[in-house]
Write an enzyme that holds these catalytic residues in place. Sequence first.
Site, PDB file in Angstrom:
ATOM      1  N   TYR A 198      18.587  44.701  -8.213  1.00 34.04           N
ATOM      2  CA  TYR A 198      17.508  43.767  -7.861  1.00 34.04           C
ATOM      3  C   TYR A 198      16.876  44.148  -6.520  1.00 34.04           C
ATOM      4  O   TYR A 198      15.659  44.313  -6.418  1.00 34.04           O
ATOM      5  CB  TYR A 198      18.043  42.329  -7.798  1.00 34.04           C
ATOM      6  CG  TYR A 198      17.129  41.382  -7.033  1.00 34.04           C
ATOM      7  CD1 TYR A 198      15.908  40.985  -7.560  1.00 34.04           C
ATOM      8  CD2 TYR A 198      17.481  40.912  -5.760  1.00 34.04           C
ATOM      9  CE1 TYR A 198      15.055  40.131  -6.847  1.00 34.04           C
ATOM     10  CE2 TYR A 198      16.645  40.066  -5.046  1.00 34.04           C
ATOM     11  CZ  TYR A 198      15.433  39.679  -5.589  1.00 34.04           C
ATOM     12  OH  TYR A 198      14.596  38.845  -4.881  1.00 34.04           O
ATOM     13  N   TYR A 227      32.533  33.285  -5.920  1.00 29.56           N
ATOM     14  CA  TYR A 227      32.807  34.720  -5.998  1.00 29.56           C
ATOM     15  C   TYR A 227      33.651  35.161  -4.792  1.00 29.56           C
ATOM     16  O   TYR A 227      33.354  34.784  -3.645  1.00 29.56           O
ATOM     17  CB  TYR A 227      31.514  35.535  -5.968  1.00 29.56           C
ATOM     18  CG  TYR A 227      30.541  35.289  -7.104  1.00 29.56           C
ATOM     19  CD1 TYR A 227      30.921  34.660  -8.287  1.00 29.56           C
ATOM     20  CD2 TYR A 227      29.213  35.715  -6.986  1.00 29.56           C
ATOM     21  CE1 TYR A 227      30.010  34.443  -9.317  1.00 29.56           C
ATOM     22  CE2 TYR A 227      28.296  35.506  -8.018  1.00 29.56           C
ATOM     23  CZ  TYR A 227      28.704  34.863  -9.170  1.00 29.56           C
ATOM     24  OH  TYR A 227      27.799  34.669 -10.179  1.00 29.56           O
ATOM     25  N   LYS A 246      13.093  45.443  -5.505  1.00 31.01           N
ATOM     26  CA  LYS A 246      12.194  44.751  -4.562  1.00 31.01           C
ATOM     27  C   LYS A 246      11.822  45.696  -3.419  1.00 31.01           C
ATOM     28  O   LYS A 246      10.676  45.705  -2.963  1.00 31.01           O
ATOM     29  CB  LYS A 246      12.849  43.487  -4.009  1.00 31.01           C
ATOM     30  CG  LYS A 246      13.043  42.357  -5.010  1.00 31.01           C
ATOM     31  CD  LYS A 246      11.759  41.794  -5.596  1.00 31.01           C
ATOM     32  CE  LYS A 246      10.931  41.002  -4.591  1.00 31.01           C
ATOM     33  NZ  LYS A 246       9.794  40.309  -5.267  1.00 31.01           N
ATOM     34  N   ASP A 272       1.803  39.205 -18.993  1.00 28.12           N
ATOM     35  CA  ASP A 272       2.796  40.032 -18.299  1.00 28.12           C
ATOM     36  C   ASP A 272       2.085  40.778 -17.176  1.00 28.12           C
ATOM     37  O   ASP A 272       1.013  41.362 -17.409  1.00 28.12           O
ATOM     38  CB  ASP A 272       3.370  41.020 -19.333  1.00 28.12           C
ATOM     39  CG  ASP A 272       4.571  41.781 -18.816  1.00 28.12           C
ATOM     40  OD1 ASP A 272       4.644  42.055 -17.603  1.00 28.12           O
ATOM     41  OD2 ASP A 272       5.436  42.114 -19.654  1.00 28.12           O
ATOM     42  N   THR A 326      12.092  39.891  -0.269  1.00 28.04           N
ATOM     43  CA  THR A 326      13.388  39.290   0.065  1.00 28.04           C
ATOM     44  C   THR A 326      14.058  39.985   1.247  1.00 28.04           C
ATOM     45  O   THR A 326      13.820  41.174   1.487  1.00 28.04           O
ATOM     46  CB  THR A 326      14.311  39.385  -1.171  1.00 28.04           C
ATOM     47  OG1 THR A 326      15.635  39.036  -0.792  1.00 28.04           O
ATOM     48  CG2 THR A 326      14.365  40.807  -1.739  1.00 28.04           C
ATOM     49  N   ASP A 327      14.947  39.261   1.917  1.00 24.14           N
ATOM     50  CA  ASP A 327      15.723  39.882   3.004  1.00 24.14           C
ATOM     51  C   ASP A 327      16.781  40.843   2.459  1.00 24.14           C
ATOM     52  O   ASP A 327      17.366  41.623   3.211  1.00 24.14           O
ATOM     53  CB  ASP A 327      16.384  38.815   3.896  1.00 24.14           C
ATOM     54  CG  ASP A 327      17.302  37.852   3.162  1.00 24.14           C
ATOM     55  OD1 ASP A 327      17.475  37.993   1.930  1.00 24.14           O
ATOM     56  OD2 ASP A 327      17.863  36.949   3.822  1.00 24.14           O
ATOM     57  N   GLU A 328      17.026  40.780   1.130  1.00 27.63           N
ATOM     58  CA  GLU A 328      18.065  41.653   0.556  1.00 27.63           C
ATOM     59  C   GLU A 328      17.703  43.130   0.663  1.00 27.63           C
ATOM     60  O   GLU A 328      18.585  43.989   0.529  1.00 27.63           O
ATOM     61  CB  GLU A 328      18.328  41.286  -0.904  1.00 27.63           C
ATOM     62  CG  GLU A 328      18.836  39.873  -1.045  1.00 27.63           C
ATOM     63  CD  GLU A 328      19.452  39.567  -2.405  1.00 27.63           C
ATOM     64  OE1 GLU A 328      19.825  40.505  -3.123  1.00 27.63           O
ATOM     65  OE2 GLU A 328      19.537  38.383  -2.731  1.00 27.63           O
ATOM     66  N   LEU A 348      23.131  29.700  -6.868  1.00 30.60           N
ATOM     67  CA  LEU A 348      24.293  28.954  -6.393  1.00 30.60           C
ATOM     68  C   LEU A 348      24.082  27.430  -6.291  1.00 30.60           C
ATOM     69  O   LEU A 348      24.855  26.655  -6.871  1.00 30.60           O
ATOM     70  CB  LEU A 348      24.752  29.503  -5.031  1.00 30.60           C
ATOM     71  CG  LEU A 348      25.990  28.799  -4.482  1.00 30.60           C
ATOM     72  CD1 LEU A 348      27.240  29.158  -5.279  1.00 30.60           C
ATOM     73  CD2 LEU A 348      26.212  29.144  -3.006  1.00 30.60           C
TER      74      LEU A 348
END
Length: 359
Positions: A162, A219, A166, A61, A136-138, A202
């Site tokens: 999430y 969605y 990040k 971990d 991430t781009d999120e 997806l």
Amino acid sequence: MKTYLVTGGAGFIGSNFIHYMFQKYGDDIRIINLDKLTYAGNLENLKSVEDRENYAFVKADICDWEAVNRIFQENDIDRVVHFAAESHVDRSIKDPEVFVKTNVLGTLVMLNGAKAAWELPDGTFKEGKKFLHVSTDEVYGSLDEDGGYFYETTPYAPHSPYSASKASSDMLVKSYMDTYKFPANITNCSNNYGPYQFPEKLIPLIINNALQGKKLPVYGDGKNVRDWLYVEDHAKGIDMVMEKGRLFETYNIGGHNEKQNIEIIHIILNTLREMLPEGDGRRKLVKDSLITYVEDRKGHDRRYAIAPDKIKKEVGWLPDTRFEDGIRRTIQWFFENEEWMKNVTSGNYQKYYEEMYQI
Ligand code: NAD
Ligand code: TDX
């Protein structure tokens, strides 16, 4: 010979990265793969490399300081490529805690392991070492339908647990660069697709369901936009940032390939019909009528889009794979790896699917 410590190497992008690196560098590098093997980690992804002398797997971990520190003390690690994370937005909406543990605390442990091994008595760092944090781009939030692009300078505005975790991990890496001059880069990439992707995301979910004549859950209105990047192009980008990226910089990696979710689903259905041989029983199962609109994801970001100008200019990276080709390669891979799909969708996956989708 450089030694790479890859975290999360048994997951989707990590395993593709390991394959890419061995194809490119062969015996000239050594890779240690540190992975906890959560539901998303799968050693089947690495069957073809597991006997290599220059590859080692450690099950641990990233939150476990003893285990992480031992790897750094026993090996002269040159590069850390940090993929390990909880990565699925829907799961983070149901159970945010493990996202904070792994994505935030785990990243801190990784940073401390590298810092302890690489820092010299005068506070500078050994020559040539680098930590690449994969993000991430999120973290940049959501764009309007016609509302421009994410750049490296776009302010952080994460919405899901999430992306918040990040974003926090990115901030920790930034703080180590600013405070200690810790040698690192951050890459923020758009949605990946390709071989070995777990069918909670997806594209593999739609391929897997369509081939079995199962409903295809969309969605909301299906018009949310994602910027799709073929996973091998991403692996190449990471390697190039490691070799050519300026220390302490962030690089966005995007496919310049925006599509609405519903468009993706139609492309997959059409491509499946085209690629399945005449007489294959699955042909008659692949129907547009499987498309089923379901309740929207909570806090669903409308649009993500990266303008990968900086990585192009400074590093010379561009996506090589057109979506039409990438999706065919991905579908072909799933055709050839039915056993892989059967194995990952047995057991706990069924329970997850039933709880997530009441269709
Ligand atoms: P994945 O879920 O397929 O794989 C994650 C891997 O990390 C698994 O092998 C899992 O076993 C391992 N892991 C999880 N928790 C761990 C822990 N506590 N200790 C050690 N190992 C642990 O994820 P992915 O899609 O391959 O994403 C890899 C990275 O890229 C993540 O950091 C993710 O945030 C980022 N990312 C992914 C995408 C995408 O489209 N998939 C896009 C942008 C960024
Ligand atoms: O069943 C579905 N139906 C549906 O309409 C699923 C699983 C998804 N969707 C929609 C939600 C998104 O708009 O499709 C789009 C893509 O969804 P995901 O594959 O879950 O990806 P996303 O939420 O965009 O996040 C992915 O890209 C950025 C990765 O999972 C993240 O790890 C990465 O940071």
